[in-house]
Design a protein around this motif. Structure first.
Motif, mmCIF file in Angstrom:
data_model
loop_
_atom_site.group_PDB
_atom_site.id
_atom_site.type_symbol
_atom_site.label_atom_id
_atom_site.label_comp_id
_atom_site.label_asym_id
_atom_site.label_seq_id
_atom_site.Cartn_x
_atom_site.Cartn_y
_atom_site.Cartn_z
ATOM 1 N N UNK A 1 0.853 -1.190 0.000
ATOM 2 C CA UNK A 1 0.000 0.000 0.000
ATOM 3 C C UNK A 1 0.885 1.235 0.000
ATOM 4 N N UNK A 2 1.132 1.802 -1.171
ATOM 5 C CA UNK A 2 1.908 3.040 -1.217
ATOM 6 C C UNK A 2 1.120 4.124 -0.487
ATOM 7 N N UNK A 3 1.805 4.826 0.384
ATOM 8 C CA UNK A 3 1.142 5.801 1.243
ATOM 9 C C UNK A 3 0.536 6.933 0.415
ATOM 10 N N UNK A 4 -0.762 7.188 0.568
ATOM 11 C CA UNK A 4 -1.391 8.264 -0.207
ATOM 12 C C UNK A 4 -0.840 9.651 0.144
ATOM 13 N N UNK A 5 -0.220 9.789 1.305
ATOM 14 C CA UNK A 5 0.352 11.085 1.707
ATOM 15 C C UNK A 5 1.719 11.342 1.083
ATOM 16 N N UNK A 6 2.225 10.386 0.317
ATOM 17 C CA UNK A 6 3.559 10.567 -0.260
ATOM 18 C C UNK A 6 3.598 11.729 -1.249
ATOM 19 N N UNK A 7 2.430 12.114 -1.800
ATOM 20 C CA UNK A 7 2.436 13.255 -2.721
ATOM 21 C C UNK A 7 2.673 14.578 -1.994
ATOM 22 N N UNK A 8 2.727 14.535 -0.662
ATOM 23 C CA UNK A 8 3.082 15.725 0.117
ATOM 24 C C UNK A 8 4.593 15.920 0.192
#
Length: 115
Positions: free
Chosen positions: A66-73
């Motif tokens: 599960x790639x962290x959805x917050x990584x785009x931050x």
């Protein structure tokens, strides 16, 4: 477009360099592992299994639970390129990890690194 050599490079061969970079600055292997788990969704056991199997970077990120959805931050420059502007998904994941390890080595608090 030609595939980057790093995609086929073994993650387990680069991992010790992440650890060494962090430890040179007084940080720990446990913190590096926590960053990797946060980014990819691997458990510690799954991370260790990936290292043992010597998976390449492309497979390591493709198989991530599960790639962290917050990584785009994650923002900033790594190797002279803004991570948020990288268009190739696998390269962007690799650079996200590089950026997080850099932030750790620069003394940033874990709660800030893990957004």
């Amino acid at each position: 477009m030609a595939e980057h050599k790093i995609y086929k490079m073994s993650f387990s061969k680069v991992y010790p360099h992440y650890i060494a970079k962090a430890e040179r600055k007084g940080r720990t292997k446990a913190e590096v592992d926590e960053i990797i788990r946060w980014l990819t969704g691997y458990s510690q056991e799954e991370l260790e299994a990936q290292l043992e199997k010597e998976k390449d970077f492309e497979t390591f990120f493709t198989e991530a639970p599960q790639l962290n959805p917050s990584r785009d931050l994650i923002k900033g420059v790594i190797c002279g390129v803004r991570v948020e502007e990288i268009e190739e998904p696998t390269m962007q994941e690799i650079r996200y990890l590089d950026k997080l390890v850099d932030e750790l080595a620069k003394g940033k608090a874990m709660e800030k690194i893990l957004r």
